[in-house]
Design a protein around this motif. Structure first.
Motif, PDB file in Angstrom:
ATOM      1  N   ILE A 135     -12.060   9.304 -11.493  1.00 64.30           N
ATOM      2  CA  ILE A 135     -10.943   9.604 -12.387  1.00 64.30           C
ATOM      3  C   ILE A 135     -11.394  10.567 -13.470  1.00 64.30           C
ATOM      4  N   ALA A 136     -10.633  11.653 -13.613  1.00 60.13           N
ATOM      5  CA  ALA A 136     -10.761  12.576 -14.744  1.00 60.13           C
ATOM      6  C   ALA A 136     -12.189  13.067 -14.905  1.00 60.13           C
ATOM      7  N   GLY A 137     -12.656  13.790 -13.926  1.00 58.70           N
ATOM      8  CA  GLY A 137     -13.989  14.378 -14.014  1.00 58.70           C
ATOM      9  C   GLY A 137     -13.979  15.803 -13.482  1.00 58.70           C
ATOM     10  N   GLU A 138     -15.154  16.377 -13.483  1.00 57.93           N
ATOM     11  CA  GLU A 138     -15.308  17.745 -13.000  1.00 57.93           C
ATOM     12  C   GLU A 138     -16.548  17.838 -12.137  1.00 57.93           C
ATOM     13  N   ARG A 139     -16.412  18.572 -11.007  1.00 60.36           N
ATOM     14  CA  ARG A 139     -17.510  18.756 -10.070  1.00 60.36           C
ATOM     15  C   ARG A 139     -18.076  17.410  -9.586  1.00 60.36           C
ATOM     16  N   ASN A 140     -17.169  16.464  -9.309  1.00 65.97           N
ATOM     17  CA  ASN A 140     -17.581  15.186  -8.747  1.00 65.97           C
ATOM     18  C   ASN A 140     -17.646  15.282  -7.223  1.00 65.97           C
ATOM     19  N   TYR A 141     -18.606  14.558  -6.619  1.00 65.38           N
ATOM     20  CA  TYR A 141     -18.825  14.592  -5.185  1.00 65.38           C
ATOM     21  C   TYR A 141     -18.836  13.170  -4.630  1.00 65.38           C
ATOM     22  N   THR A 142     -18.173  13.013  -3.496  1.00 68.06           N
ATOM     23  CA  THR A 142     -18.166  11.733  -2.789  1.00 68.06           C
ATOM     24  C   THR A 142     -18.494  11.971  -1.327  1.00 68.06           C
ATOM     25  N   ASP A 143     -19.530  11.263  -0.859  1.00 68.79           N
ATOM     26  CA  ASP A 143     -19.951  11.374   0.536  1.00 68.79           C
ATOM     27  C   ASP A 143     -20.010   9.974   1.129  1.00 68.79           C
ATOM     28  N   ILE A 144     -19.211   9.747   2.174  1.00 63.18           N
ATOM     29  CA  ILE A 144     -19.131   8.446   2.833  1.00 63.18           C
ATOM     30  C   ILE A 144     -19.471   8.612   4.303  1.00 63.18           C
ATOM     31  N   ASP A 145     -20.462   7.829   4.752  1.00 59.89           N
ATOM     32  CA  ASP A 145     -20.856   7.810   6.154  1.00 59.89           C
ATOM     33  C   ASP A 145     -20.709   6.392   6.686  1.00 59.89           C
ATOM     34  N   GLN A 146     -19.919   6.270   7.740  1.00 62.42           N
ATOM     35  CA  GLN A 146     -19.696   4.977   8.371  1.00 62.42           C
ATOM     36  C   GLN A 146     -19.999   5.085   9.863  1.00 62.42           C
ATOM     37  N   ASP A 147     -20.859   4.191  10.334  1.00 63.43           N
ATOM     38  CA  ASP A 147     -21.255   4.194  11.737  1.00 63.43           C
ATOM     39  C   ASP A 147     -21.114   2.775  12.264  1.00 63.43           C
ATOM     40  N   GLY A 148     -20.159   2.556  13.164  1.00 58.24           N
ATOM     41  CA  GLY A 148     -19.948   1.222  13.695  1.00 58.24           C
ATOM     42  C   GLY A 148     -18.541   1.071  14.230  1.00 58.24           C
ATOM     43  N   LEU A 149     -17.986  -0.123  14.106  1.00 57.26           N
ATOM     44  CA  LEU A 149     -16.669  -0.451  14.621  1.00 57.26           C
ATOM     45  C   LEU A 149     -15.735  -0.849  13.490  1.00 57.26           C
ATOM     46  N   MET A 150     -14.483  -0.394  13.584  1.00 60.51           N
ATOM     47  CA  MET A 150     -13.398  -0.796  12.696  1.00 60.51           C
ATOM     48  C   MET A 150     -13.753  -0.606  11.224  1.00 60.51           C
ATOM     49  N   ASN A 151     -14.314   0.555  10.884  1.00 61.58           N
ATOM     50  CA  ASN A 151     -14.627   0.905   9.502  1.00 61.58           C
ATOM     51  C   ASN A 151     -13.379   1.419   8.792  1.00 61.58           C
ATOM     52  N   ALA A 152     -13.308   1.201   7.493  1.00 63.94           N
ATOM     53  CA  ALA A 152     -12.185   1.666   6.679  1.00 63.94           C
ATOM     54  C   ALA A 152     -12.705   2.313   5.409  1.00 63.94           C
ATOM     55  N   SER A 153     -12.107   3.444   5.039  1.00 61.78           N
ATOM     56  CA  SER A 153     -12.543   4.169   3.855  1.00 61.78           C
ATOM     57  C   SER A 153     -11.331   4.632   3.057  1.00 61.78           C
ATOM     58  N   VAL A 154     -11.330   4.316   1.744  1.00 56.16           N
ATOM     59  CA  VAL A 154     -10.274   4.734   0.834  1.00 56.16           C
ATOM     60  C   VAL A 154     -10.916   5.469  -0.339  1.00 56.16           C
ATOM     61  N   THR A 155     -10.545   6.738  -0.543  1.00 55.26           N
ATOM     62  CA  THR A 155     -11.131   7.570  -1.590  1.00 55.26           C
ATOM     63  C   THR A 155     -10.019   8.188  -2.425  1.00 55.26           C
ATOM     64  N   VAL A 156     -10.134   8.035  -3.753  1.00 54.31           N
ATOM     65  CA  VAL A 156      -9.140   8.567  -4.672  1.00 54.31           C
ATOM     66  C   VAL A 156      -9.843   9.386  -5.741  1.00 54.31           C
ATOM     67  N   GLN A 157      -9.431  10.638  -5.893  1.00 50.64           N
ATOM     68  CA  GLN A 157      -9.868  11.495  -6.985  1.00 50.64           C
ATOM     69  C   GLN A 157      -8.636  11.892  -7.794  1.00 50.64           C
ATOM     70  N   ASP A 158      -8.603  11.493  -9.053  1.00 49.48           N
ATOM     71  CA  ASP A 158      -7.449  11.708  -9.917  1.00 49.48           C
ATOM     72  C   ASP A 158      -7.842  12.638 -11.057  1.00 49.48           C
ATOM     73  N   GLY A 159      -7.263  13.836 -11.055  1.00 45.20           N
ATOM     74  CA  GLY A 159      -7.551  14.811 -12.085  1.00 45.20           C
ATOM     75  C   GLY A 159      -8.917  15.441 -11.908  1.00 45.20           C
ATOM     76  N   GLY A 160      -9.199  16.401 -12.749  1.00 41.36           N
ATOM     77  CA  GLY A 160     -10.502  17.042 -12.712  1.00 41.36           C
ATOM     78  C   GLY A 160     -10.453  18.406 -12.055  1.00 41.36           C
ATOM     79  N   LEU A 161     -11.636  18.952 -11.879  1.00 42.18           N
ATOM     80  CA  LEU A 161     -11.779  20.311 -11.363  1.00 42.18           C
ATOM     81  C   LEU A 161     -12.914  20.365 -10.365  1.00 42.18           C
ATOM     82  N   ARG A 162     -12.670  21.029  -9.228  1.00 46.14           N
ATOM     83  CA  ARG A 162     -13.689  21.282  -8.212  1.00 46.14           C
ATOM     84  C   ARG A 162     -14.325  19.983  -7.698  1.00 46.14           C
TER      85      ARG A 162
END
Length: 482
Positions: A135-162
């Motif tokens: 929330i409300a940042g700049e140049r933030n990075y998120t890297d998610i790696d999932q290896d397996g069965l029935m994985n779930a990923s929820v990613t939210v970036q609110d506001g910011g730049l780049r």
């Protein structure tokens, strides 16, 4: 499994014991066994490090870092039913690194405010779940790696730049939900390799946002939304069976959508509403593919190419200087193009069997060209406007062509070669010209011209041909050869 955002210096700082000795606060928790619980809270300062290592079953870890600069939260969990929570509030250049291996793992991270923050989550096992919020940042990075069965990923970036999000899922029945709200130059990338994968990417507001999704497997579903921005781009690639792609761009300009699907039972739909100079390209190779493009604006371009069986392509353009190109090669193709605006042009080429093409244009300087080679081809064109031109070429058997023109300087050329061809032409305006050439058996031609300067030429070769030409106006010339 690829790691895109993790830099070597951050990992070296996290893993090196000499670096840990130099930090302001240092917390290390090591648990080996079952039903372990670890909680670490660090407030203010800089270069704070929290390291949690859990091995066993039903472990839980919570790391909270508030304020400061260059904080590090690292969690290693190996076992069954592990839960890890990391919260970083404020500060800059913070790092969250979570590694989970086992069954039914859960990872939740929150970064609020700050600049240059990094979240890296790696899950290897079964039934993993990941929730990331920045929330409300700049140049933030998120890297998610999932290896397996029935994985779930929820990613939210609110506001910011780049801000940038990348999700990599390998396995079966994976889901990826990515939401970017506001900001500028945000990037979202989702890679899914497996079966029954679902990916949702929503970018609301902002400008110069980009979405890229790759899915390989079976029963994949992709939906990408981009709203209220300009220079938005969506790139979607699916390789597998029964894939679906839906994209939405509303508002803005310089938008572009590229969809490529290879497999069976693919369906793609693209909507661009508002803006200028939008581009949409759909490429499908396989069987039972469906493609649809709707554009509203000016300087829009739409291209659909389908190679396979039983493909259907639909294109609608409303605006200025629109252009549509549809190419289908296979069996049982159908193409429909509707254009409403100025300087529109449509070209449809179909090769195979049982093809049908319908083009309707209303505006200025419109042009239609349809080329069909095969069996059972039907082509129909309707033009209302100025400087319209229709060219239809059909080669095969059972071809039918219908042409209607109303306006100024209209011209129609139809060439049909085969068996049981039929051509029907109707022109109203000034400077109309019609030429019909049919070679085969059971061909018939009907031409009606009303205006001035009309010229009609009909040539039929074969047996049981029928030609009827009616001209009403000035300077009409009619020639029929049978």
């Amino acid at each position: 499994m690829k790691k895109t955002f993790i830099c070597a210096s951050a990992l070296a700082l996290f893993l090196s014991s000499s670096a840990i000795a130099q930090v302001t606060n240092n917390a290390v928790a090591t648990q080996n066994g079952t039903t372990n619980t670890s909680t670490i809270t660090q407030t203010l300062g800089s270069l704070n490090a929290a390291v949690v290592a859990q091995e066993g079953e039903l472990n839980s870890s919570t790391v909270v870092q508030t304020g400061g600069v260059a904080n590090i939260a690292g969690v290693r969990q190996s076992g069954i039913s592990n839960v890890s929570n990391a919260v970083q509030n404020g500060g800059a250049t913070n790092l969250v690194d979570i590694r989970q291996a086992g069954l039914v793992n859960d990872a939740a991270t929150l970064q609020e405010g700050g600049e240059g923050n990094l979240i890296d989550i790696d899950q290897d096992g079964d039934y993993n779940a990941t929730s990331v919020t920045q929330i409300a940042g700049e140049r933030n990075y998120t890297d998610i790696d999932q290896d397996g069965l029935m994985n779930a990923s929820v990613t939210v970036q609110d506001g910011g730049l780049r801000n940038q999000i990348e999700v990599d899922q390998t396995g079966d029945a994976n889901e990826a939900w990515v939401t970017q709200v506001g900001g500028e130059r945000n990037q979202a990338r989702v890679d899914q390799d497996g079966e029954v994968n679902i990916s949702y990417v929503d970018q609301v507001g902002g400008l110069r946002n980009g979405v890229g999704i790759d899915q390989m497997g079976e029963n994949n579903l992709i939906e990408a939304y981009q709203e209220e921005g300009y220079r938005n781009s969506a790139d979607i690639d699916q390789d597998g069976d029964l894939n679906y792609t839906g994209t939405d761009q509303i508002g803005g300009e310089y938008n572009s959508i590229v969809v490529s699907q290879q497999g069976d039972g693919n369906a793609a739909a693209v909507l661009q509403d508002g803006g200028a100079r939008n581009n949409a390209i759909i490429d499908q190779a396989g069987s039972s593919n469906f493609g649809a493009v709707l554009q509203a604006g000016l300087d829009n371009n739409a291209s659909i190419s389908q190679i396979g069986d039983m493909n259907v392509a639909e294109t609608s353009q409303i605006g200025d200087a629109n252009s549509s190109v549809t190419e289908q090669a296979g069996v049982s193709h159908s193409a429909g193009v509707a254009q409403d605006g100025t300087t529109n042009s449509a070209a449809v080429s179909q090769s195979g069997s049982l093809q049908t093409a319908t083009v309707a244009q209303m505006g200025n300087s419109n042009s239609v060209a349809v080329n069909q080679t095969g069996e059972g081809n039907v082509a129909g064109s309707l033009q209302v406007g100025d400087l319209n031109s229709i060219v239809t070429n059909q080669s095969g058997s059972g071809n039918y062509s219908g042409t209607y023109q109303s306006g100024t300087s209209n011209s129609a050329l139809i060439n049909q070669s085969g068996v049981a061809n039929g051509a029907l032409n109707y022109q109203i305006g000034v400077g109309n010209s019609t030429s019909v050439t049919q070679s085969g058996v059971l061909g018939t031609s009907t031409t009606m011209q009303m205006g001035s300067g009309n010229i009609s030429t009909v040539t039929q070769g074969g047996m049981m041909n029928n030609a009827a030409v009616i001209q009403n106006g000035a300077g009409n010339v009619s020639t029929i050869n049978q």
